[in-house]
Design an enzyme around this catalytic site. Structure first.
Site, PDB file in Angstrom:
ATOM      1  N   ARG A 170       0.825  -1.204   0.000  1.00 21.74           N
ATOM      2  CA  ARG A 170       0.000   0.000   0.000  1.00 21.74           C
ATOM      3  C   ARG A 170       0.858   1.252   0.000  1.00 21.74           C
ATOM      4  O   ARG A 170       0.497   2.275   0.602  1.00 21.74           O
ATOM      5  CB  ARG A 170      -0.964   0.005   1.173  1.00 21.74           C
ATOM      6  N   GLU A 308      -5.595 -12.031   8.353  1.00 22.54           N
ATOM      7  CA  GLU A 308      -5.184 -12.072   6.939  1.00 22.54           C
ATOM      8  C   GLU A 308      -4.011 -13.025   6.712  1.00 22.54           C
ATOM      9  O   GLU A 308      -3.034 -12.693   6.026  1.00 22.54           O
ATOM     10  CB  GLU A 308      -4.865 -10.658   6.443  1.00 22.54           C
ATOM     11  N   ASP A 380     -12.030  -1.009   7.271  1.00 19.27           N
ATOM     12  CA  ASP A 380     -10.645  -0.962   6.804  1.00 19.27           C
ATOM     13  C   ASP A 380     -10.327   0.330   6.062  1.00 19.27           C
ATOM     14  O   ASP A 380     -10.247   0.339   4.834  1.00 19.27           O
ATOM     15  CB  ASP A 380     -10.374  -2.162   5.870  1.00 19.27           C
ATOM     16  N   GLU A 408      -4.772   4.234   0.657  1.00 20.03           N
ATOM     17  CA  GLU A 408      -5.085   2.966  -0.017  1.00 20.03           C
ATOM     18  C   GLU A 408      -6.450   2.969  -0.696  1.00 20.03           C
ATOM     19  O   GLU A 408      -6.609   2.429  -1.798  1.00 20.03           O
ATOM     20  CB  GLU A 408      -5.015   1.823   0.988  1.00 20.03           C
TER      21      GLU A 408
HETATM   22  O1  GCW Z   1      -5.829  -2.444   4.770  1.00 17.58           O
HETATM   23  C1  GCW Z   1      -5.663  -3.778   4.635  1.00 17.58           C
HETATM   24  C2  GCW Z   1      -4.682  -3.814   3.524  1.00 17.58           C
HETATM   25  C3  GCW Z   1      -3.536  -4.757   3.757  1.00 17.58           C
HETATM   26  C4  GCW Z   1      -3.020  -4.563   5.172  1.00 17.58           C
HETATM   27  C5  GCW Z   1      -4.128  -4.869   6.155  1.00 17.58           C
HETATM   28  C6  GCW Z   1      -3.735  -4.581   7.573  1.00 17.58           C
HETATM   29  C7  GCW Z   1      -0.778  -4.775   5.928  1.00 17.58           C
HETATM   30  O2  GCW Z   1      -5.347  -4.082   2.354  1.00 17.58           O
HETATM   31  O3  GCW Z   1      -2.582  -4.439   2.791  1.00 17.58           O
HETATM   32  O4  GCW Z   1      -1.929  -5.413   5.439  1.00 17.58           O
HETATM   33  O5  GCW Z   1      -5.282  -4.134   5.884  1.00 17.58           O
HETATM   34  O6  GCW Z   1      -4.054  -3.504   8.060  1.00 17.58           O
HETATM   35  O7  GCW Z   1      -3.115  -5.428   8.195  1.00 17.58           O
END
Ligand code: GCW
Length: 690
Positions: A170, A308, A380, A408
């Protein structure tokens, strides 16, 4: 002021305007700076650069108070500045927060002396940048009486930089600023970056991606595969971290490292990372001691676990407090802190409810040196989200608010989008945690171990940010973390004047910044609570940049008869996680703020809003308004041709052209999607809903 290739950002220190120049020269040509800690070396260097530019003459830096000069600066701790500091009550200074500072105009032995003192050297760094900021803004400095302390104890930038291929997750400003292959060899850019951060009061940096392991990769690495973030904790790499810590230390900035929860398995031959196993605790203790032997003022670790694809305590049927505490206990004897991220969600029906359900029950279970790091919203970093329900729900746990400086979901490095108004909305949000008037900013403020972390934006691009106007977000993040009561416009004005000078051009840029966020909300979401409708495929450039609403039915809930996600008691119940009266306000579509309506409610396409407009027509209108706003901002920028330097003008102008195109792509994709589901035409006959 920077290595020629790189942009000076807001540290331009252009010659002061004539109406101020004489006073500035009288008061600041001479400066007595005590010789104490490494920070004072940084202070001297910054004075040489700053005063050299602003006064348009070389300042005279003394190692003792100059005599028989009209005026001089005196910078140092109360002890070092004796007897000058007796003009200031030492108790008043000692009572300040460590990062705080005091700047006062006094008279000393016939000279006009500007005393800058602080309880700790870091405060002298922040104070010096503050004084130079006032001068860069053309403010009067002959009668100063400033006592400034940060509201947030921790003000940290989290980098999502990967050691391999210097890729920034990102990141939209080129490769990582950190050259991990060459470290511990240093380059000038690190110190320049530390100056940028310290100039806005930032006191912590986490240097690597929280995704410390490429999800799905099995077992330890073989020599051929690219090295990953978790390996930075390996003994052979710690000197790289120590070298960076040395640079940032000079500017009062502590260094943090993102580590993998399963480091005992990945970075040693242990076969478990189970937090209750004694050998695992012993491993973390040894590792922490090894790190602190090299970096005595190391800040601590950041961990993304059970999220994730990153490993975590769930792999051992342990909860997040058990997972965090084994690492925190290893850090505690060294004064270190663990930032444990609450960004945990799985295929739960409603992602929004999960963080609260996971962490609220663990309130008070975390060790004293754990800060639970919570994203501002439950999804997010969307253009606009409601505030996370965890704020106000964990009174016995140190909390950190995680914001995203890199855009992002707001146009990445291409769209001008000033995010400080978004962050203000979060920090001013009244959680009612302690009855009315308990805003997030108050919950975070004035408590050791608490504060704000911002996902970093800089890369190795000469302009640092991928877009000259996006520097306003790093500047704004620091200023707001220091003082959440500052206004968005006030901060944008400061940044604009220091980066582009005062005058008409600055005025126009200020307006562009202040209108950019609402425009981004409108064309990315339709402005009434929908979100997360972006492309999520493999194509890196398009990822989270392009529209793809069809990919996310579980987020927008579009059906033939209506749209939105029911988060009321009848739905996922997310609204009920808020304290009253907020819960009731969100629960009822009549009282739910329109800008969040479809986040909390699934409503018929022809549901009438307060002004009688239907939901679908409002979505069409806002998408079109978002594009018109961007076109207007571009026109205003184009009006600046010849008024600002060609390099920055051209750079931003090109991006505004793409910005308009992309905004139209979002508008047309979303409107076509709404029309396809609702079958209801746009009342104004605007394609595609015709
Ligand atoms: O925002 C999302 C992003 C990921 C990121 C994740 C997080 C670093 O798409 O790229 O990973 O959240 O905050 O852990």
């Amino acid at each position: 002021m920077f290595d020629s290739e790189y942009d000076d950002c807001w540290l331009r220190y252009d010659r002061a305007e004539s109406d101020r120049l004489d006073t500035y020269r009288r008061l600041c040509t001479h400066a007595y700076v005590s010789d104490a800690g490494p920070e004072l070396v940084a202070v001297r260097e910054e004075l040489r650069r700053g005063l050299g530019g602003l006064l348009d003459r070389e300042p005279h830096l003394w190692h003792h108070p100059p005599r028989s000069v009209e005026g001089f600066l005196a910078i140092g701790g109360p002890e070092e500045l004796r007897p000058i500091s007796e003009t200031v009550d030492p108790e008043e200074v000692r009572a300040l927060d460590d990062d705080g500072f005091l700047i006062r105009s006094v008279e000393w032995e016939g000279s006009d002396c500007t005393v800058l003192t602080a309880p700790a050297d870091a405060g002298l760094v922040y104070g010096t940048f503050h004084l130079l900021r006032l001068m860069s803004l053309g403010e009067p400095i002959d009668d100063l009486d400033i006592v400034s302390e940060p509201a947030n104890a921790e003000r940290i930038v989290d980098h999502w930089d990967n050691p391999f291929r210097r890729k920034v997750e990102r990141g939209y400003a080129g490769p990582s600023i950190f050259d991990w292959e060459r470290l511990p060899d240093l380059n000038e850019r690190y110190a320049d970056y530390a100056r940028l951060l310290a100039s806005v009061g930032i006191n912590g940096i986490s240097v690597n991606n929280v995704n410390t392991r490429i999800p799905g990769r099995e077992g330890a690495n073989d020599a051929t595969s690219e090295w990953e973030g978790w390996q930075l904790i390996e003994s052979r790499n710690l000197e790289k971290i120590a070298a960076l810590a040395g640079v940032f230390r000079r500017y009062g900035i502590e260094l943090y490292l993102s580590v993998n929860f399963a480091s005992p398995v990945l970075a040693s031959d242990l076969d478990t990372a189970d937090p209750v196993e004694p050998e695992v605790a012993a491993w973390w203790e040894r590792k922490a001691t090894e790190v602190y032997d090299l970096i005595p003022d190391f800040g601590g670790f950041v961990v993304k676990a059970d999220s994730e694809g990153q490993l975590g305590p769930y792999d051992y049927d342990r909860d997040h407090a058990e997972g965090a505490n084994v690492i925190a206990e290893a850090l505690a004897p060294h004064g270190g802190r663990l930032w444990w991220r609450a960004f945990v969600y799985s295929e739960h029906d409603d992602r929004a409810v999960q963080a609260y359900e996971t962490f609220e029950p663990l309130d008070g279970e975390f060790a004293d040196n754990v800060t639970v790091q919570i994203k501002n919203g439950p999804i997010d970093f969307q253009p606009r989200e409601p505030v996370s329900t965890l704020f106000g729900a964990m009174p016995d746990t140190d909390l950190g608010c995680e914001l995203q400086i890199t855009g992002e979901y707001t146009g990445q490095g291409v769209h001008a989008c000033y995010l400080v108004p978004q962050w203000k909305e979060v920090l001013d949000f009244d959680t009612h945690a302690d009855g009315p008037d308990t805003p997030v900013k108050e919950l975070l403020a004035d408590r050791e171990g608490q504060g704000i972390a911002g996902v970093g934006i800089v890369g190795d691009d000469p302009n640092w940010f991928g877009h000259y106007l996006l520097g306003s977000n790093l500047y704004g993040f620091g200023r707001l973390a220091w003082d959440p009561d500052l206004g968005s416009e006030e901060i944008a004005d400061e940044w604009t004047r220091q980066t582009f000078g005062a005058g008409d051009a600055g005025e126009t840029i200020l307006e562009i910044l202040m209108e950019s966020w609402q425009a981004s909300i409108d064309y990315h979401t339709g402005g009434i609570g929908l979100m997360h409708m972006m492309y999520n495929g493999e194509a890196a450039l398009e990822n989270h940049y392009d529209p793809a609403p069809e990919e996310w039915p579980e987020y927008h809930g579009a059906t033939e008869e209506g749209i939105g996600y029911d988060r009321t008691a009848a739905g996922s119940g997310y609204a009920g996680q808020y304290r009253e009266p907020i819960a009731a306000r969100y629960e009822d579509p009549e009282t739910c703020p329109e800008e969040l309506l479809l986040f909390f409610h699934h409503l018929p396409w022809d549901h009438e809003l307060e002004d009688g407009t239907t939901v679908v027509q409002r979505l069409y209108d806002n998408c079109f308004a978002g594009v018109e706003a961007v076109e207007e901002l571009r026109d205003r920028w184009q009006g600046l041709e010849g008024e600002i330097d060609e390099r920055r003008y051209r750079h931003v102008a090109e991006r505004f052209d793409e910005h308009v195109l992309q905004a139209k792509r979002w508008r047309d994709t979303l409107c076509a999607f709404f029309y396809e589901h609702s079958g209801i035409k746009d009342e104004h006959g605007r394609p595609p809903a015709v």
